[in-house]
Design an enzyme around this catalytic site. Structure first.
Site, PDB file in Angstrom:
ATOM      1  N   CYS A  98       0.831  -1.207   0.000  1.00 28.36           N
ATOM      2  CA  CYS A  98       0.000   0.000   0.000  1.00 28.36           C
ATOM      3  C   CYS A  98       0.863   1.253   0.000  1.00 28.36           C
ATOM      4  O   CYS A  98       1.746   1.393   0.834  1.00 28.36           O
ATOM      5  CB  CYS A  98      -0.912  -0.007   1.223  1.00 28.36           C
ATOM      6  SG  CYS A  98      -1.904   1.480   1.350  1.00 28.36           S
ATOM      7  N   LYS A 137       1.559  -9.568   0.890  1.00 29.70           N
ATOM      8  CA  LYS A 137       1.117  -8.916  -0.352  1.00 29.70           C
ATOM      9  C   LYS A 137       2.102  -7.795  -0.639  1.00 29.70           C
ATOM     10  O   LYS A 137       2.352  -6.955   0.215  1.00 29.70           O
ATOM     11  CB  LYS A 137      -0.299  -8.352  -0.209  1.00 29.70           C
ATOM     12  CG  LYS A 137      -0.822  -7.722  -1.493  1.00 29.70           C
ATOM     13  CD  LYS A 137      -2.313  -7.383  -1.387  1.00 29.70           C
ATOM     14  CE  LYS A 137      -2.874  -6.997  -2.745  1.00 29.70           C
ATOM     15  NZ  LYS A 137      -2.521  -5.630  -3.144  1.00 29.70           N
ATOM     16  N   GLY A 232      -9.331  -6.747  -7.556  1.00 30.20           N
ATOM     17  CA  GLY A 232      -9.661  -5.630  -6.680  1.00 30.20           C
ATOM     18  C   GLY A 232     -10.910  -4.902  -7.117  1.00 30.20           C
ATOM     19  O   GLY A 232     -12.030  -5.354  -6.912  1.00 30.20           O
ATOM     20  N   ARG A 233     -10.711  -3.764  -7.786  1.00 27.82           N
ATOM     21  CA  ARG A 233     -11.846  -2.882  -8.077  1.00 27.82           C
ATOM     22  C   ARG A 233     -12.941  -3.527  -8.910  1.00 27.82           C
ATOM     23  O   ARG A 233     -14.116  -3.241  -8.720  1.00 27.82           O
ATOM     24  CB  ARG A 233     -11.325  -1.604  -8.750  1.00 27.82           C
ATOM     25  CG  ARG A 233     -10.641  -0.680  -7.751  1.00 27.82           C
ATOM     26  CD  ARG A 233      -9.862   0.426  -8.427  1.00 27.82           C
ATOM     27  NE  ARG A 233      -8.672  -0.083  -9.093  1.00 27.82           N
ATOM     28  CZ  ARG A 233      -7.920   0.644  -9.907  1.00 27.82           C
ATOM     29  NH1 ARG A 233      -8.266   1.883 -10.178  1.00 27.82           N
ATOM     30  NH2 ARG A 233      -6.837   0.127 -10.463  1.00 27.82           N
TER      31      ARG A 233
END
Length: 332
Positions: A98, A137, A232-233
């Site tokens: 992130c 991750k 994801g999105r």
């Protein structure tokens, strides 16, 4: 409880801040019984120092379920992992990908790509405290790093520390000069490098993340030899497209879920949650994309977006929106 998170990791839904909360995960679980679901990132200091244990709350139906932790202090992460394991999570995941400002100021997330030894220490300490799997991750690199040089070193060190499963977001993160949003789109994807890593580290379970927008792409990546794909999105904005047929296509065999039935199954959940103080919009905001690309999708979104914030709004608003979809479908 299905503790076989490794099998479930053939398809997973990415941890996404402000999105993959427990209401979102409950919806996703109704669409797929088998995909691996992740929490939003929870910081180790919030759990250990802040004792914010409510952040670990989930519904038992959400299994298989992984807790994603953010942090860079091996001892504190180990304590947080312990709290996660005690809460019943099937996997503890360490966030090394992130790029947000908040993460940089705390020296964790993608910043950790610059400190593979520290990450290895974090993994080792966490593994010493829990029986469930500890996973990572990561990105392919950050800033001026050369991914082909840094990524194999990073994987080698975490593997030596006992990490057997890693999800690689196939983009670099630029910590200087790009916003978190730009970091999801601008750095080019390098799927080839992730496939190379799978060939080089055959014993590691490697999942690909980044830019995967359809179930066909998931199938294609698995057929090319990867162990898993994290979406994801697309899984958030078009949940039925990604998840409704996933159990049949990715895990072999079960029926395809019908979004209409899923809405009906959400109604008792909405009633229960609202009885415990949740507001309707907190749940329905995750349902807006359920009919994406289908007749009635616009009416569904409009009714829920406009009405769910009203103090008196309840499950009947969802039924009203569903009736509109049904009408438009019948009108052909």
């Amino acid at each position: 409880m299905n503790s076989n998170a490794q099998t479930a990791a053939r398809l997973s839904v990415a941890p996404m801040m402000d999105w993959t909360d427990r209401h979102c995960r409950y919806l996703h679980r109704l669409l797929s019984q088998r995909a691996l679901l992740y929490t939003e990132m929870v910081t180790a200091p919030a759990l250990v120092r802040g004792r914010a244990l409510h952040l670990l709350d989930y519904n038992v139906e959400e299994h298989p379920l992984a807790l994603q932790l953010g942090g860079s202090d091996p001892i504190e992460l180990a304590q947080a992992a312990q709290l996660g394991a005690q809460a019943g999570y099937d996997e503890i995941n360490l966030n090394c990908g992130c790029p947000s400002d908040r993460v940089q100021s705390g020296a964790f997330g993608a910043v950790l790509m610059q400190s593979p030894d520290l990450v290895a220490d974090c993994v080792a300490q966490m593994r010493a405290k829990v029986d469930v799997e500890v996973t990572v991750k990561c990105r392919i690199g950050v800033d001026e790093q050369e991914p082909r040089e840094i990524l194999p070193v990073f994987l080698q060190k975490i593997r030596a520390a006992g990490c057997q499963r890693v999800t690689i977001h196939a983009r670099k993160a630029w910590l200087k000069g790009l916003s978190p949003k730009e970091n999801r789109d601008i750095p080019p994807l390098d799927y080839g490098l992730v496939h190379e890593m799978k060939r080089e580290f055959g014993d590691l379970h490697i999942s690909l993340n980044g830019g995967v927008n359809s179930l066909d792409e998931v199938v294609s990546q698995l057929e090319q030899g990867l162990d898993g794909v994290m979406v994801g999105r697309a899984a958030y904005h078009q949940p039925a497209d990604i998840l409704a047929a996933a159990d049949a296509r990715i895990f072999g065999g079960e029926a395809v879920r019908d979004p209409f039935e899923v809405v009906m199954q959400m109604l008792p959940y909405i009633e229960t949650q609202m009885g415990q103080g949740a507001r309707l919009h907190q749940i329905t905001r995750h349902m807006l994309g359920l009919f994406s690309g289908r007749p009635g999708a616009r009416a569904w979104r409009r009714i829920l977006s406009e009405g769910a914030h009203r103090p008196e709004a309840g499950p009947e608003l969802v039924q009203e929106a569903l009736a509109q979809v049904t009408r438009q479908l019948a009108a052909g």
